[in-house]
Design an enzyme around this catalytic site. Structure first.
Site, PDB file in Angstrom:
ATOM      1  N   ARG A 170      15.181 -20.550  -4.476  1.00 38.98           N
ATOM      2  CA  ARG A 170      13.917 -20.277  -3.962  1.00 38.98           C
ATOM      3  C   ARG A 170      13.139 -21.676  -4.058  1.00 38.98           C
ATOM      4  O   ARG A 170      12.045 -21.480  -4.373  1.00 38.98           O
ATOM      5  CB  ARG A 170      13.302 -19.338  -4.786  1.00 38.98           C
ATOM      6  N   ILE A 226      -3.804   6.683  -4.716  1.00 38.09           N
ATOM      7  CA  ILE A 226      -2.293   6.605  -3.966  1.00 38.09           C
ATOM      8  C   ILE A 226      -1.212   6.191  -4.708  1.00 38.09           C
ATOM      9  O   ILE A 226       0.013   6.608  -4.934  1.00 38.09           O
ATOM     10  CB  ILE A 226      -2.083   5.463  -2.873  1.00 38.09           C
ATOM     11  N   GLY A 227      -1.569   5.735  -5.914  1.00 41.02           N
ATOM     12  CA  GLY A 227      -0.570   5.744  -7.315  1.00 41.02           C
ATOM     13  C   GLY A 227      -0.787   4.718  -8.169  1.00 41.02           C
ATOM     14  O   GLY A 227      -0.833   4.855  -9.466  1.00 41.02           O
ATOM     15  N   GLU A 238       9.501   2.381   9.642  1.00 37.91           N
ATOM     16  CA  GLU A 238      10.076   0.939   9.941  1.00 37.91           C
ATOM     17  C   GLU A 238      11.487   1.303  10.202  1.00 37.91           C
ATOM     18  O   GLU A 238      12.346   0.121  10.743  1.00 37.91           O
ATOM     19  CB  GLU A 238       9.575  -0.169   9.084  1.00 37.91           C
ATOM     20  N   HIS A 250       2.858   9.738   1.279  1.00 36.35           N
ATOM     21  CA  HIS A 250       1.974   8.620   1.532  1.00 36.35           C
ATOM     22  C   HIS A 250       2.835   7.770   2.607  1.00 36.35           C
ATOM     23  O   HIS A 250       3.852   7.366   2.349  1.00 36.35           O
ATOM     24  CB  HIS A 250       1.478   7.772   0.334  1.00 36.35           C
ATOM     25  N   HIS A 256      -6.271  -3.912   1.401  1.00 38.87           N
ATOM     26  CA  HIS A 256      -5.858  -5.368   1.629  1.00 38.87           C
ATOM     27  C   HIS A 256      -6.939  -6.262   1.579  1.00 38.87           C
ATOM     28  O   HIS A 256      -6.650  -7.343   1.556  1.00 38.87           O
ATOM     29  CB  HIS A 256      -5.140  -5.348   2.924  1.00 38.87           C
ATOM     30  N   CYS A 264      -4.249   2.691   0.620  1.00 40.20           N
ATOM     31  CA  CYS A 264      -2.896   2.616  -0.212  1.00 40.20           C
ATOM     32  C   CYS A 264      -2.966   2.260  -1.786  1.00 40.20           C
ATOM     33  O   CYS A 264      -4.061   2.591  -2.097  1.00 40.20           O
ATOM     34  CB  CYS A 264      -2.091   1.132   0.342  1.00 40.20           C
TER      35      CYS A 264
HETATM   36  N1  GLN Z   1       2.497   4.907  -4.930  1.00 38.10           N
HETATM   37  C1  GLN Z   1       2.581   3.414  -4.446  1.00 38.10           C
HETATM   38  C2  GLN Z   1       1.506   2.525  -4.798  1.00 38.10           C
HETATM   39  O1  GLN Z   1       0.563   3.029  -4.990  1.00 38.10           O
HETATM   40  C3  GLN Z   1       2.844   3.437  -2.662  1.00 38.10           C
HETATM   41  C4  GLN Z   1       2.866   2.358  -2.235  1.00 38.10           C
HETATM   42  C5  GLN Z   1       3.150   2.093  -0.924  1.00 38.10           C
HETATM   43  O2  GLN Z   1       3.252   3.083  -0.095  1.00 38.10           O
HETATM   44  N2  GLN Z   1       3.482   0.876  -0.477  1.00 38.10           N
HETATM   45  O3  GLN Z   1       1.547   1.559  -4.925  1.00 38.10           O
HETATM   46 ZN    ZN Z   2       0.832   2.453   1.230  1.00 40.90          ZN
END
Ligand code: GLN
Ligand code: ZN
Length: 763
Positions: A17, A438-439, A612, A648, A701, A733
């Site tokens: 890298r 989301i986690g 994807e 999710h 983001h 997210c």
């Molecule tokens: N549970 C994951 C998080 O919160 C989901 C991340 C994702 O979907 N890219 O980081």
């Molecule tokens: Zn996500």
């Protein structure tokens, strides 16, 4: 008849890298432009020397890029959007990087969106991301820097005759976005520039150019078809001979079009599409050069050389051939020799970029001078292939037995959503507009440092786990305090949402240096899925139990789904992807059932990469979606009605696949919607989507902390489409890439927003 070997592109990041580190030093101001360019030149020289030493006859140049080859092409054509304010189309290095990068970030999710200055998206169906070309109306395209000519000359000065790699005009235009006028209206303007570039290359001495047109393996519009005819009629006269290069699939219905183009050579992918060989041989006359992609440029497996020779010998008897990887080697790690930790059995099944060129060289020698001269190498290859077919490391009878015993009922929840939602309401007793995240919570410097210290053996496991438990406890306490309704443990113990599970499942191997470029300086080390998958023991239950033990509020179990684990790994080539996915699904199902048995009432199964994985051809899409959705259901459906299944997905382009999203039959889905003003929810409404949805109310983001009012406004938009009882309130997210200073106020505002919404409903 002679056989030669080409590489269509070599990993540009360097064996260790080096490019990544040189870029990061430069971006942080530690080094200047000269050092960066020196490091880059060193990598190019090393790559040419290596490929030459390995026996490649056709060396690529201009396959190297400081960031991205699509961006290079845009800059070469002067497609620099006005906001970068570049005089005369001549973009400096600073402009180049400004086009490439916006605010930074990490993690799987944001590489799908890119908060970069230019939009970033996936290169066909790979995990490599390019910067989307932008052509604005009225913007004049002009010749920018001719890096392709400079690189060709640089190689020549070092004694290497190369075949420059040029992204073709039809693919470049097909990837471009933006102008309100039709993209292909710019074709002639683009072709004029390509003609000049090819002229310069001829003048510099290039006899051949590799012109990449991977759109030829996709469904082409009539407009694209016409663009091909027009483009190549013009470019064929412009200079060097053209090796029209296709990869990632079959030409199929585009074969006649490709064969009619006045180019001197054609490269086809025989790994993704081995069945196209006969049709290609029939369509492509022997007086034009044919290049066959016979070793897998997208995956890490060693080829079965004698089996390949059986197919190639009759062809090579009749015509000259070029042998090549299926596509650029950009998508595979550099060198297997840099993996001292892999055991010998596994190692003998693998080939990275360097080994793949070696394989091509052996094929070439066998075809040119007979198998006898390379008998040992062929025997070793056949032996490895045979061993892999029967190895007990790969083939686990217990897994096969479980797969055979899967019944359709196992893919169905016990009751339909209507009945489940009642049971879940009773079990969870959540308020209207329940709030959750989301986690993940911030992967702070302290968390990453502790992990690194533990990996280096400087922090023992007990101490490391204690640290993680405390971190989890802090997260739980804070979530209670801020007033979230459904909590998460925070994922502090996870390095990566796929790697964490891969390391705990059998059938996966990991590399130390097996990096591939994801975008710019960002590299990933995909797990290698080599064998039947099973779950020796629970993977997340202890973490969940610890977190739930700290609070009375429900804590979600947090898992990565089977399709996402599959799509972000190097997967087996000895069985269909669907079969591998089903095995992962059963392993995740085991975890889901164990979480429920431990008392978990809500389990989230993330499928960030489901979309994807869509095939490049629309005709193949439904078959993929069918098995992908079935795998998700198999992983999720083992629980009682009262257990709430969440999923999710980090994107919002669902319109075409909404029926499939609904078929996943999750009780709650959280999606990304903040940046699109909840637009997508209209489609959910039209489709009559029955279950609950958490439309992201804030864009994770961005470092900007959203206000309560903004989030209330977004949720009111959401209510134009969906019933209040269908709605959850959550971010777009996971929060792992953010800092606590951003997360704390943002989530507090989100909770306040939910309270406002509840008051609305009560009133
Ligand atoms: N549970 C994951 C998080 O919160 C989901 C991340 C994702 O979907 N890219 O980081
Ligand atoms: Zn996500």
């Amino acid at each position: 008849m002679t056989v030669t070997v080409a590489t269509l592109g070599f990993p540009r990041i360097g064996p260790r890298r080096e490019l990544k580190f040189a870029l990061e030093r430069f971006w942080s101001g530690k080094t200047g432009e000269a050092e960066l360019l020196d490091a880059a030149a060193g990598l190019r020289t090393a790559a040419w020397a290596r490929q030459h030493a390995l026996g490649a006859d056709w060396l690529p140049s201009n396959d190297f890029s400081l960031y991205d080859h699509v961006l290079d092409t845009s800059v070469m054509l002067g497609a620099v959007p006005g906001r970068y304010a570049v005089a005369d189309g001549e973009a400096t290095l600073a402009t180049y990087f400004a086009m490439a990068r916006g605010s930074t970030g990490d993690g799987h999710c944001d590489h799908a969106h890119g908060v970069t200055a230019g939009e970033m998206t996936k290169w066909f169906d790979t995990n490599y991301h390019y910067i989307v070309p932008e052509i604005t109306a009225g913007q004049r395209l002009t010749l920018g820097r001719l890096k392709i000519v400079e690189d060709y000359r640089e190689a020549k000065a070092q004694g290497y005759e190369t075949r420059p790699v040029l992204l073709g005009p039809v693919t470049w235009l097909s990837l471009a976005k933006g102008s309100d006028t039709d993209r292909f209206a710019r074709l002639d303007e683009v072709l004029a520039l390509y003609a000049v570039i090819l002229g310069h290359l001829r003048h510099a001495g290039a006899a051949w150019v590799q012109i990449d047109e991977p759109v030829l393996v996709t469904d082409l519009s009539p407009e694209q078809g016409q663009a091909f005819a027009r483009a190549y009629a013009r470019l064929a006269e412009a200079g060097p001979k053209l090796m029209l290069t296709t990869y990632f699939g079959a030409l199929d219905d585009n074969l006649a079009l490709a064969a009619a183009l006045p180019v001197a050579g054609l490269h086809v992918d025989l790994v993704r599409a081995p069945e196209q060989l006969d049709a290609v041989l029939a369509a492509w006359p022997a007086d034009r050069l044919l290049s066959l992609g016979v070793v897998d440029g997208r995956n890490v497996w060693r080829a079965d050389l004698p089996a390949l020779l059986d197919r190639l010998e009759p062809v090579a008897a009749r015509r000259d051939l070029v042998l090549a990887p299926s596509c650029s080697l950009l998508h595979v790690p550099h060198d297997l020799a840099l993996e001292p930790a892999l055991d010998d059995e596994l190692r003998q099944w693998l080939a990275f970029a360097v080994q793949k060129i070696g394989e091509l060289d052996i094929l070439k020698r066998a075809l040119n001078a007979g198998r006898a001269g390379v008998a040992d190498a062929l025997a070793a290859s056949a032996e490895a292939a045979a061993a892999r077919r029967v190895s007990p490391r790969i083939h686990d009878a217990a897994v096969a037995g479980r797969i055979a015993a899967v019944t359709p009922a196992m893919e169905r929840r016990r009751s339909p959503y209507g009945a489940r939602v009642e049971a879940q309401r009773a079990a969870l007793a959540l308020p209207a507009f329940p709030t959750t995240t989301i986690g993940s919570f911030p992967q702070t410097a302290a968390v990453r440092h502790a992990r690194a210290e533990h990996n280096r053996g400087r922090l023992d496991t007990a101490e490391y786990e204690l640290f993680l438990r405390e971190e989890t406890e802090r997260a739980i306490r804070w979530q209670e305090q801020v007033g979230l309704d459904m909590l998460v443990h925070g994922e502090f113990e996870r390095n990566d949402m796929v790697q964490y599970f891969g390391e705990r499942l059998s059938g996966f191997a990991f590399t130390v240096n097996g990096w591939v470029q994801s975008y710019g300086s960002r590299c990933v080390r995909p797990p290698i899925l080599y064998g039947d998958v099973s779950r020796p023991e629970p993977m997340t239950v202890d973490w969940w139990r610890h977190a739930q033990g700290l609070t009375d509020r429900p804590v979600k179990g947090m898992l990565t789904g089977p399709v996402t684990i599959l799509n972000w790994s190097f997967v087996r080539d000895d069985q269909p992807r669907a079969a591998s996915c089903r095995q992962i699904a059963l392993a995740i199902r085991d975890e889901v059932i164990d979480l429920e048995a431990a008392g978990c009432r809500a389990i989230q199964i993330d499928e960030a990469a489901l979309r994807e994985g869509l095939p490049l051809r629309t005709a193949a899409a439904q078959a993929y979606l069918d098995w992908a959705v079935a795998c998700f259901r198999l992983s999720a459906a083992g629980v009682a009605d009262a257990t709430q299944v969440h999923t999710h997905m980090c994107y919002s382009e669902f319109n075409a696949i909404l029926a499939d999203i609904a078929a996943m039959d999750a009780d709650v889905i959280s999606i990304e919607t903040a940046r699109s003003q909840m637009e997508l929810l209209e489609a959910f409404a039209q489709h009559g989507y029955p279950a609950a949805i958490g439309p992201g109310v804030y864009d994770i983001h961005s470092a900007r902390v959203p206000t309560q009012d903004e989030m209330v406004a977004l949720m009111r938009l959401a209510q134009l489409h969906l019933r209040p009882d269908q709605l959850w309130v959550n971010p777009d997210c996971g929060l792992k890439t953010r800092g606590w200073d951003e997360v704390r106020p943002a989530i507090a505002a989100m909770v306040a927003a939910a309270r406002t919404l509840r008051a609305d409903v009560d009133a």
